[in-house]
Design a protein around this motif. Structure first.
Motif, PDB file in Angstrom:
ATOM      1  N   SER A 245      40.927  91.546  -1.065  1.00  0.00           N
ATOM      2  CA  SER A 245      40.801  90.432  -0.501  1.00  0.00           C
ATOM      3  C   SER A 245      38.890  90.538   0.372  1.00  0.00           C
ATOM      4  CB  SER A 245      41.127  90.598   0.881  1.00  0.00           C
ATOM      5  OG  SER A 245      41.364  91.846   1.375  1.00  0.00           O
ATOM      6  N   ILE A 246      38.616  91.052  -0.318  1.00  0.00           N
ATOM      7  CA  ILE A 246      37.448  91.369   0.212  1.00  0.00           C
ATOM      8  C   ILE A 246      36.204  90.992  -0.648  1.00  0.00           C
ATOM      9  CG2 ILE A 246      34.397  93.029  -0.461  1.00  0.00           C
ATOM     10  CD1 ILE A 246      36.389  95.164   1.403  1.00  0.00           C
TER      11      ILE A 246
ATOM     12  N   PHE B 126      39.162  87.657   7.674  1.00  0.00           N
ATOM     13  CA  PHE B 126      39.098  88.415   7.565  1.00  0.00           C
ATOM     14  C   PHE B 126      39.131  89.646   8.452  1.00  0.00           C
ATOM     15  CE2 PHE B 126      37.210  92.190   5.416  1.00  0.00           C
ATOM     16  CZ  PHE B 126      38.698  93.073   4.461  1.00  0.00           C
TER      17      PHE B 126
ATOM     18  N   LEU C  39      34.422  83.249  -0.196  1.00  0.00           N
ATOM     19  CA  LEU C  39      34.085  82.309   0.645  1.00  0.00           C
ATOM     20  C   LEU C  39      33.195  81.909   0.956  1.00  0.00           C
ATOM     21  CD1 LEU C  39      38.106  82.540   2.158  1.00  0.00           C
ATOM     22  CD2 LEU C  39      36.977  80.206   1.685  1.00  0.00           C
ATOM     23  N   ILE C  40      32.377  82.813   1.394  1.00  0.00           N
ATOM     24  CA  ILE C  40      31.242  82.793   2.578  1.00  0.00           C
ATOM     25  C   ILE C  40      30.271  82.158   1.844  1.00  0.00           C
ATOM     26  CG2 ILE C  40      28.867  84.118   3.506  1.00  0.00           C
ATOM     27  CD1 ILE C  40      31.272  86.138   4.049  1.00  0.00           C
TER      28      ILE C  40
ATOM     29  N   VAL D  67      31.605  78.995   8.497  1.00  0.00           N
ATOM     30  CA  VAL D  67      30.948  79.987   7.358  1.00  0.00           C
ATOM     31  C   VAL D  67      32.571  80.952   7.556  1.00  0.00           C
ATOM     32  CG1 VAL D  67      30.156  82.226   6.560  1.00  0.00           C
ATOM     33  CG2 VAL D  67      28.989  80.772   8.340  1.00  0.00           C
ATOM     34  N   LEU D  68      33.370  80.424   6.511  1.00  0.00           N
ATOM     35  CA  LEU D  68      34.542  80.604   6.317  1.00  0.00           C
ATOM     36  C   LEU D  68      34.714  82.539   5.870  1.00  0.00           C
ATOM     37  CD1 LEU D  68      36.119  77.360   4.128  1.00  0.00           C
ATOM     38  CD2 LEU D  68      35.390  77.463   6.704  1.00  0.00           C
ATOM     39  N   GLY D  69      35.979  82.911   6.163  1.00  0.00           N
ATOM     40  CA  GLY D  69      36.942  83.963   5.572  1.00  0.00           C
ATOM     41  C   GLY D  69      36.200  85.030   6.968  1.00  0.00           C
ATOM     42  N   VAL D  70      35.063  85.157   7.504  1.00  0.00           N
ATOM     43  CA  VAL D  70      34.807  86.136   8.036  1.00  0.00           C
ATOM     44  C   VAL D  70      35.717  86.917   9.266  1.00  0.00           C
ATOM     45  CG1 VAL D  70      32.838  86.746   9.672  1.00  0.00           C
ATOM     46  CG2 VAL D  70      32.356  85.176   8.141  1.00  0.00           C
TER      47      VAL D  70
ATOM     48  N   PHE E   6      37.798  88.291  -2.158  1.00  0.00           N
ATOM     49  CA  PHE E   6      38.091  86.762  -1.517  1.00  0.00           C
ATOM     50  C   PHE E   6      37.062  86.307  -0.431  1.00  0.00           C
ATOM     51  CE2 PHE E   6      41.442  83.682   0.524  1.00  0.00           C
ATOM     52  CZ  PHE E   6      40.723  82.555  -0.781  1.00  0.00           C
ATOM     53  N   LEU E   7      36.874  87.110   0.353  1.00  0.00           N
ATOM     54  CA  LEU E   7      35.775  86.974   1.910  1.00  0.00           C
ATOM     55  C   LEU E   7      34.154  86.357   0.883  1.00  0.00           C
ATOM     56  CD1 LEU E   7      34.814  87.339   4.585  1.00  0.00           C
ATOM     57  CD2 LEU E   7      35.105  89.894   3.725  1.00  0.00           C
TER      58      LEU E   7
END
Lengths: 172, 287
Positions: free
Chosen positions: B16-17, A80, B23-24, A74-77, B19-20
């Protein structure tokens, strides 16, 4: 060669988590308590505190990304959260006296925050249905225990290593 | 208000949130394949993991062996008793196999859903986060592994391939909670087989849930549960476990069985990825 030491240490920490979980004897304790080693996270925090904030955030970003891609898919978790926590830690350390015990204590607090954050995301995307009253005794406490033991054993040598690297970086 | 928007860090955080979340969302989409960049990262780290993992496993294996020696006497006694049963079974299997082959020759049916090509793989990593029980193995698309293939140990089914990259692949163990993790299975009964779907895992009872069994089906304890090989790329007849208890479903229209898994999901070092022979033949024909 000295320049490569920090990346090497990062790889070592990255692999160590998966190694520990895989080689741990698969007894009832393992199946009952879902402890998660957070050594990589501790490493990022220590780099932030003892090398520089910039190093910490860059390592947090790259290692978080690797963690996402390789382990969780799960990308990004983690990308970030590692970066953000490194930033917050750098700001928090300015408020406190720079002592190893303080760093360790703040790392534990950061791990709690990270666990809660990841738990929240897992609930949100429906990958888990664990209620909070199960999460607390079966996940959070064993995780804290494992990482506290790790900090007790390795925080001092890790600090010394990182300080050496920092001195070397400053000389350049 | 304008000052609020001038705060660079805050803007960066908000961006970035967003973006997050994007991405999810992207990674939760039902993806057939990983992007090439992900595959590249996975394969590279897979190589590093292999370097560290092999020696560590050897050392751990040594300690396990010492433990095993302690149990040897008891096990030996038990095994000797079993051996006699085994000889009889072996003879029976041989005759049945021969008969099956002859019958197949008469029917002119060469490939069955049962035949498979085993791809042996070593576990080189495990998800340390432990929200999803997944392991990383050292065989990938180059060796013929594809998404959704069954993964077994000698004692039974343990999971399926979640994603395959070029030289490594991720295996999702049956114990992870996933609504999409459906496996068609059947219970070997005396009167005939009963079909159902493996839908999830009960962590407290340590049992798989076999759901959607017809209400009038007769299922008893200790009956064997196997993969049905219907749909997907699972072959037929891989052992999953045995029936532990049968209860009515939540709506009372169908029955549900708790299945005690035959293989230990947690203790896996060497696994076998199963490629159905029928698919391999079809692939070659397509070429």
């Amino acid at each position: 060669m000295k320049k490569l030491f920090l990346p090497f240490l990062a790889i070592l920490f990255f692999v160590s988590e998966s190694l520990l979980v895989d080689l741990w004897p698969k007894n009832d304790w393992y199946q009952h308590y879902l402890f998660a080693p957070r050594f990589l996270f501790i490493f990022v925090i220590f780099v932030t505190v003892y090398v520089t904030q910039a190093h910490g955030m860059i390592y947090g970003f790259i290692l978080g990304m690797l963690y996402d891609v390789v382990y969780t898919e799960v990308l990004g978790v983690y990308m970030f959260s590692f970066t953000l926590m490194a930033y917050v830690m750098a700001k928090a350390m300015k408020l406190f006296h720079n002592h190893l015990a303080v760093t360790c204590f703040l790392s534990m607090v950061a791990i709690v925050v990270l666990e809660l954050y990841v738990y929240g995301i897992q609930l949100l995307i429906g990958k888990t249905d664990m209620p909070f009253d199960q999460f607390y005794p079966h996940r959070l406490l064993p995780t804290l225990l494992i990482n506290a033991i790790f900090l007790l054993l390795f925080s001092y040598p890790l600090k010394q290593r990182l300080l050496k690297i920092e001195r070397y970086e400053r000389e350049e | 208000m304008p000052q609020f928007f001038l705060n660079k860090r805050l803007i960066l955080l908000l961006v970035s949130i967003i973006f997050l979340v994007a991405l999810i969302g992207f990674s939760l989409k039902d993806r057939k394949e990983l992007t090439w960049s992900e595959q590249f990262i996975k394969d590279t780290t897979g190589f590093v993991q292999l370097l560290f993992h092999k020696p560590a496993q050897l050392v751990a294996g040594f300690f396990e062996n010492v433990q095993d020696i302690k149990n040897t006497y008891k096990e030996n006694k038990l095994l000797k008793e079993r051996l006699e049963e085994y000889v009889m079974l072996e003879a029976e299997v041989q005759t049945l196999k021969k008969e099956n082959e002859e019958l197949r020759a008469i029917l002119d049916k060469k490939e069955s859903l049962r035949d498979f090509i085993p791809i042996e793989a070593t576990v080189i990593g495990r998800n340390p986060e432990r929200w999803q029980e997944t392991v990383i193995v050292n065989k990938g698309e180059q060796q013929g592994v594809k998404k959704d293939m069954a993964v077994i140990t000698p004692s039974g089914l343990i999971g399926k391939v979640q994603h395959a990259s070029q030289f490594t692949s991720t295996v999702q163990l049956l114990s992870s909670v996933d609504q999409k993790n459906l496996i068609s299975a059947y219970v070997q009964g005396k009167a005939g087989s009963v079909f159902g779907l493996i839908e999830g895992y009960d962590e407290k009872r340590k049992a798989l849930l076999l759901k959607r069994i017809p209400f009038d089906a007769k299922i008893e304890k200790k009956q064997l549960v196997m993969t049905a090989g219907l749909g997907g790329v699972f072959p037929k007849g891989l052992p999953i476990g045995e029936v532990e208890e049968v209860v009515p479903d939540e709506y009372g229209l169908t029955k549900m069985a708790y299945v005690k898994p035959a293989a230990n999901f947690y203790d896996v070092d060497e696994v076998i990825i199963v490629k159905r022979k029928i698919d391999a033949v079809q692939e070659e024909e397509a070429k």
